[in-house]
Write an enzyme that holds these catalytic residues in place. Structure first.
Site, PDB file in Angstrom:
ATOM      1  CE  LYS A  80      26.957  44.460  30.067  1.00  0.00           C
ATOM      2  NZ  LYS A  80      27.756  43.233  29.868  1.00  0.00           N
ATOM      3  CB  SER A  83      31.069  43.864  32.126  1.00  0.00           C
ATOM      4  OG  SER A  83      30.263  43.102  31.239  1.00  0.00           O
ATOM      5  CB  SER A 110      30.021  39.988  31.617  1.00  0.00           C
ATOM      6  OG  SER A 110      31.239  40.642  31.759  1.00  0.00           O
TER       7      SER A 110
END
Ligand code: GLN
Length: 474
Positions: free
Chosen positions: A72, A150, A174
Site C-alpha cells: 500500500k 482505503s 480499510s
C-alpha cells in the site's frame, strides 16, 4: 506452476519447480495486462528485476524469498516513491523503510509495486486518490465497481492475482471492507502488533498495518512476518509473536462464538443477513457454542470514530506545510500564503473535510462537547467488548453492509460513504483484531465477507475461526 497460494509457491521455489526470476516475470506480465484497473501508483519492471537479481546472489534461506508482494502506498519505501495517494506527496522519496516493509524485505519478499488507496487512507472506495479510482477486478465490463477502501489497490492486487499478498492499513475498516468487496482475506491485527513506524499517519490511536492474501494460511504466514516490537513506535506491543501458521487449526469445538444483537441493523440487505446466519450455522455444526451477546454502545461507534479520526488527522496532517518535504505552491507572496496555497492545492476534498471537522472538534469552544465526549464513549465501546469477551472467545458479524457498489455511486454523499464502516469501526475503537474472509455471494454473484473479532492479541483464534469458515465454505 503459478499457484494462488503463497504457501505452495514457497514450496515450489524450494523444490526448484519454478525459479524466482520465472515467478516474478509471470507476475510482471500479468500486472501489465491489468493496467486499466489502476491498481498501482508505482510499478517499475526494472526495479522488480533488480530485486530478483539481488536475491539470486543471496544464498540464505529466507522464508519469503522471491515472493511477490504489493505494498500500500502509505508505507514508506526506500526504493520506491511514497505518495499516500496525495498530490502533496506526489514526488516524495522516503530516505527510510517502514518497519513492516523492512521486515518483509528481511524475509526476502519482492515488492512488485505500490498500490493505490484513498488519499491518506481516508475513504471507503479508493476514489479519493489523487491518482484516480481503482477498479474492482470482479467488475463486469458494463459496470465498473469500487474495490472498497482505503486499501482498495492492495485488495484488488490480490483479487486480480497480481501478487501473492499485499500490505494494507486499517484505521476504521480499510483492510476488512476492501477484502470483503474483492473476495480476499484481510486481517487487521490488534492495535500495536505491527509497528506504525514509517507509515504515513492518519489517526495514530487507530492506525494498524495488516495484510491481504488469497487464503487464511497465507495470512498467518504474512502476519508472522510483519508483526513485532519496535521501540520507534511508542504504542508497539512488546510481546512474543506466536507461530501463527504452525498453530493454525480449524478445530473450534468447545469455543464460544458471540453474536452481537446490535449488528442486526435495519436496512441491512437480506443477503448480508443470510451469509451471517449461514456462518453461524456452520460454526455450530462444527462444535462451537453460539451465544447471543450485547454490545450496547455499538450505535455510537460511527459518530465517535468520525470525531476521533478526523481530530487526530487534523493534527497529523499539520506537518504538510510545504516546508520540509512534499508539494509547495508556486504562488507565494508571504509565509501564510505559502501554507495556505500549498495545503489548499495539495490536499483533496475529503482530506480537507477531515481537517476541517478535526480542527472544529478540537477547538477550544467545542473540545468538551465533541472530542472529550467521543473519548469517553470510546472507552464505553471498549468496555462493551471486554464484558462480551468474558462470555465468548470470538465475535462473528458481517464485514460490510453491502457487496461492492458501482464506482462513483456514493461519492457525493460522505455520510453514506461513512456508513460502510458501521461493522468495522467498533473493533477499531477498541483496538481489537479482526479478519474478513469471503463467505457467500450476493444476487449479482459478488462476494460478501464475514468478520471475526477476537480478544486483544488473540490473532491465533481469529485465524483459526477464519480457517474453519474458509474450509467449510469451499
Ligand atoms: N473508511 C474509513 C475512513 O474513511 C476507514 C479508513 C481506514 O481505515 N483507513 O475513515
Amino acid at each position: 506452476m503459478l499457484e494462488k497460494s503463497l504457501k505452495k509457491t514457497i514450496e515450489n521455489l524450494q523444490n526448484n519447480k519454478i525459479s524466482i526470476r520465472e515467478l516474478n516475470q509471470e507476475y510482471i506480465d500479468k500486472i501489465k495486462t491489468k493496467s486499466e484497473l489502476n491498481i498501482f501508483i508505482h510499478f517499475d519492471e526494472q526495479k522488480i528485476l533488480d530485486q530478483v537479481s539481488e536475491l539470486e546472489n543471496d544464498n540464505s534461506n529466507k522464508k519469503l524469498k522471491g515472493i511477490p508482494l504489493a505494498i500500500k502506498d502509505l508505507f514508506c519505501t526506500k526504493k520506491m516513491p511514497t505518495t499516500a495517494a496525495s498530490k502533496i506527496l506526489e514526488n516524495f522519496n522516503p530516505t527510510y523503510e517502514s518497519f513492516v516493509t523492512q521486515k518483509l524485505l528481511d524475509d526476502g519478499a519482492i515488492f512488485v509495486g505500490k498500490t493505490n488507496l484513498d488519499e491518506f487512507a481516508m475513504g471507503s472506495a479508493t476514489d479519493t486518490s489523487y491518482f484516480g479510482n481503482t477498479i474492482n477486478p470482479l467488475s463486469k465490463e458494463s459496470e465498473p465497481l469500487a474495490p472498497g477502501g482505503s486499501s482498495g489497490g492492495s485488495a484488488a492486487a490480490v483479487a486480480a492475482d497480481l501478487c501473492l499478498g499485499a500490505t494494507g492499513t486499517d484505521t476504521g475498516g480499510s483492510i476488512r471492507q476492501p477484502a470483503s468487496f474483492c473476495g480476499v482475506v484481510g486481517i487487521k491485527p490488534t492495535y500495536g502488533l505491527c509497528s506504525r513506524w514509517g507509515i504515513a499517519a492518519f489517526a495514530s490511536s487507530l492506525d494498524q498495518a495488516g495484510v491481504f492474501t488469497h487464503n487464511v494460511e497465507d495470512a498467518a504466514i504474512l502476519l508472522e512476518s510483519t508483526a513485532g516490537f519496535d521501540k520507534r513506535d511508542s504504542t508497539s506491543a512488546n510481546i512474543k509473536i506466536p507461530n501463527y501458521y504452525d498453530n493454525l487449526t480449524d478445530d473450534l469445538s468447545g469455543k464460544t462464538i458471540g453474536i452481537p444483537k446490535e449488528y442486526s441493523i435495519d436496512g441491512t440487505p437480506e443477503e448480508v443477513s443470510k451469509i451471517w446466519e449461514d456462518a453461524i450455522k456452520v460454526l455450530e455444526k462444527k462444535g462451537a457454542k453460539i451465544k447471543n451477546i450485547s454490545l450496547p454502545h455499538t450505535k455510537y461507534a460511527l459518530p465517535t470514530y468520525y470525531i476521533i479520526a478526523p481530530a487526530e488527522a487534523s493534527s497529523n496532517l499539520a506537518r504538510y506545510d510545504g516546508v520540509k518535504y512534499g508539494y509547495r505552491s508556486d504562488e507565494i507572496s508571504s509565509l501564510d500564503e505559502m501554507y495556505e496555497n500549498t495545503r489548499g492545492q495539495g490536499f483533496g476534498k475529503e482530506v480537507k473535510r477531515r481537517i476541517l471537522i478535526g480542527t472544529y472538534v478540537l477547538s477550544a469552544g467545542y473540545y468538551d462537547a465533541y472530542y472529550l465526549k467521543a473519548q469517553r464513549v470510546r472507552k464505553l465501546i471498549a468496555n462493551d467488548f471486554n464484558e462480551a469477551f468474558k462470555e465468548c472467545d470470538l465475535i462473528v458479524t458481517p464485514t460490510a453492509p453491502s457487496a461492492a457498489f458501482p464506482l462513483n455511486q456514493e461519492q457525493d454523499d460522505p455520510i453514506k460513504m461513512y456508513l460502510n464502516d458501521v461493522f468495522t469501526v467498533p473493533a477499531s475503537l477498541a483496538g481489537l483484531p479482526g479478519i474478513s474472509i469471503p463467505f457467500g455471494k450476493d444476487k449479482n454473484d459478488l462476494p460478501l465477507g464475514i468478520q471475526i473479532l477476537g480478544k486483544h492479541f488473540d490473532e491465533q483464534q481469529v485465524l483459526n475461526g477464519a480457517l474453519l469458515l474458509e474450509r467449510s465454505y469451499e
